[in-house]
Design a protein around this motif. Structure first.
Motif, mmCIF file in Angstrom:
data_model
loop_
_atom_site.group_PDB
_atom_site.id
_atom_site.type_symbol
_atom_site.label_atom_id
_atom_site.label_comp_id
_atom_site.label_asym_id
_atom_site.label_seq_id
_atom_site.Cartn_x
_atom_site.Cartn_y
_atom_site.Cartn_z
ATOM 1 N N VAL A 179 0.943 -1.147 -0.019
ATOM 2 C CA VAL A 179 -0.008 0.110 0.251
ATOM 3 C C VAL A 179 0.912 1.107 -0.105
ATOM 4 O O VAL A 179 0.360 2.252 0.608
ATOM 5 C CB VAL A 179 -0.881 0.098 1.129
ATOM 6 N N ARG A 180 2.194 1.254 -0.735
ATOM 7 C CA ARG A 180 2.812 2.233 -0.670
ATOM 8 C C ARG A 180 2.289 3.378 -1.183
ATOM 9 O O ARG A 180 2.703 4.799 -1.022
ATOM 10 C CB ARG A 180 4.317 2.087 -1.192
ATOM 11 N N ASP A 181 1.335 3.210 -2.186
ATOM 12 C CA ASP A 181 0.994 4.535 -2.855
ATOM 13 C C ASP A 181 -0.351 5.152 -2.171
ATOM 14 O O ASP A 181 -0.545 5.968 -2.592
ATOM 15 C CB ASP A 181 0.189 3.669 -4.499
ATOM 16 N N ASP A 182 -0.589 4.628 -0.977
ATOM 17 C CA ASP A 182 -1.527 5.168 -0.280
ATOM 18 C C ASP A 182 -0.903 6.345 0.474
ATOM 19 O O ASP A 182 0.298 6.176 0.902
ATOM 20 C CB ASP A 182 -2.200 4.271 0.903
ATOM 21 N N PRO A 183 -1.218 7.722 0.078
ATOM 22 C CA PRO A 183 -0.287 8.898 0.617
ATOM 23 C C PRO A 183 0.006 8.715 2.274
ATOM 24 O O PRO A 183 0.928 8.940 2.589
ATOM 25 C CB PRO A 183 -1.406 10.023 0.463
ATOM 26 N N ARG A 184 -1.038 8.070 3.019
ATOM 27 C CA ARG A 184 -0.849 8.059 4.405
ATOM 28 C C ARG A 184 0.243 6.976 4.644
ATOM 29 O O ARG A 184 1.149 7.147 5.453
ATOM 30 C CB ARG A 184 -2.033 7.731 5.142
ATOM 31 N N THR A 185 0.269 5.959 3.700
ATOM 32 C CA THR A 185 1.243 4.876 4.187
ATOM 33 C C THR A 185 2.735 5.348 3.720
ATOM 34 O O THR A 185 3.636 5.173 4.428
ATOM 35 C CB THR A 185 0.749 3.472 3.420
ATOM 36 N N ALA A 186 2.590 5.963 2.682
ATOM 37 C CA ALA A 186 3.915 6.397 2.243
ATOM 38 C C ALA A 186 4.495 7.649 3.127
ATOM 39 O O ALA A 186 5.642 7.747 3.390
ATOM 40 C CB ALA A 186 3.737 7.389 0.745
ATOM 41 N N GLU A 187 3.722 8.314 3.652
ATOM 42 C CA GLU A 187 4.190 9.259 5.074
ATOM 43 C C GLU A 187 4.511 8.506 6.072
ATOM 44 O O GLU A 187 5.567 8.721 6.680
ATOM 45 C CB GLU A 187 3.068 10.268 5.343
#
Length: 261
Positions: A179-187
């Motif tokens: 789920v790296r493309d999820d902004p919150r996960t990337a953050e």
């Protein structure tokens, strides 16, 4: 395919972990890379070095199923790692925007008085928990993030006698969620890279989904516990996982859980 060239990063990381001797190559001269050279992997996988370069650099983001199979075989990937490779080459998985659980699920958690249980999402945010889980560790308080707590909370490091192994599994499980493309996960990932332990474990590109397992705890009140972890899916909520911990009947761990309640 996912952004930020995660596919290419994964290929390079796994290529660097295969000794040439493992694939029948004899050492020749001084090697500048610890694992396979790019042209060596290309030859084993049956693709051109130029094409593999484009894949690793993110210039080509549409490998065919045949290429994916060949790369997985050449890289000696296990089933979990192969699934991760395919996931990186496909559309990002859905992550819902809401962080609530239903009243039915919460009542189920509360009914398990002797069984620590909580619900997390694919970012490893704790969405709901029962009193037994919260008494087992503040790691399982609703609103906490299991990745942050695992690496940044000193109390959690002392809670698990096998902390290094469990922390590595946590990083590998987060990567398996894809789920790296999820902004919150990337953050989350970006903020965690400042921790040297997380950075080292994340850069290993290990992939291991959460499965049933046995975990040891060193609780500050009830002492040592050996508990079975079960990971259960919730119907209609593909991005929710229900986790339970149980002591085998008649053991000191089961008695300790009862005292903890």
């Amino acid at each position: 395919m996912h952004g930020d060239n995660e596919f290419g990063h994964f290929l390079r990381a796994r290529r660097g972990r295969i000794p040439p001797q493992q694939v029948g190559l004899k050492p020749s001269g001084r090697r500048r890379v610890p694992g396979l050279r790019r042209e060596e992997l290309a030859r084993i996988a049956g693709v051109s070095p130029r094409y593999l370069t484009r894949l690793e650099q993110g210039q080509d983001r549409n490998p065919s199923p045949q290429v994916l199979r060949a790369l997985a075989t050449a890289l000696r990937l296990n089933a979990d790692e192969t699934a991760h490779l395919y996931a990186l080459a496909g559309p990002p998985p859905l992550v819902t925007g809401h962080d609530e659980v239903s009243d039915v699920v919460q009542r189920l958690l509360d009914a398990w008085t002797d069984v620590p249980a909580y619900v997390r999402n694919r970012r490893f945010d704790v969405l709901a928990a029962n009193k037994s889980a919260m008494a087992l560790s503040t790691l399982y308080l609703p609103g906490e993030n299991l990745v942050r707590g695992m690496f940044l909370d000193p109390a959690v490091r002392t809670l698990f006698p096998d902390w290094t192994e469990i922390a590595a599994q946590t990083a590998a499980a987060l990567r398996a969620e894809g789920v790296r493309d999820d902004p919150r996960t990337a953050e989350l990932i970006s903020s965690m890279l400042g921790d040297s332990d997380f950075r080292a474990m994340w850069s290993a590109h290990d992939v291991r989904p959460v499965r049933d397992a046995v975990k040891r705890f060193d609780h500050p009140i009830v002492g040592s516990l050996t508990l079975r972890r079960e990971a259960l899916s919730i119907a209609g909520s593909p991005d929710r996982v229900l986790i339970t911990y149980q002591g085998d009947p008649g053991t000191s761990s089961a008695a300790a859980l009862a005292r903890l309640r």
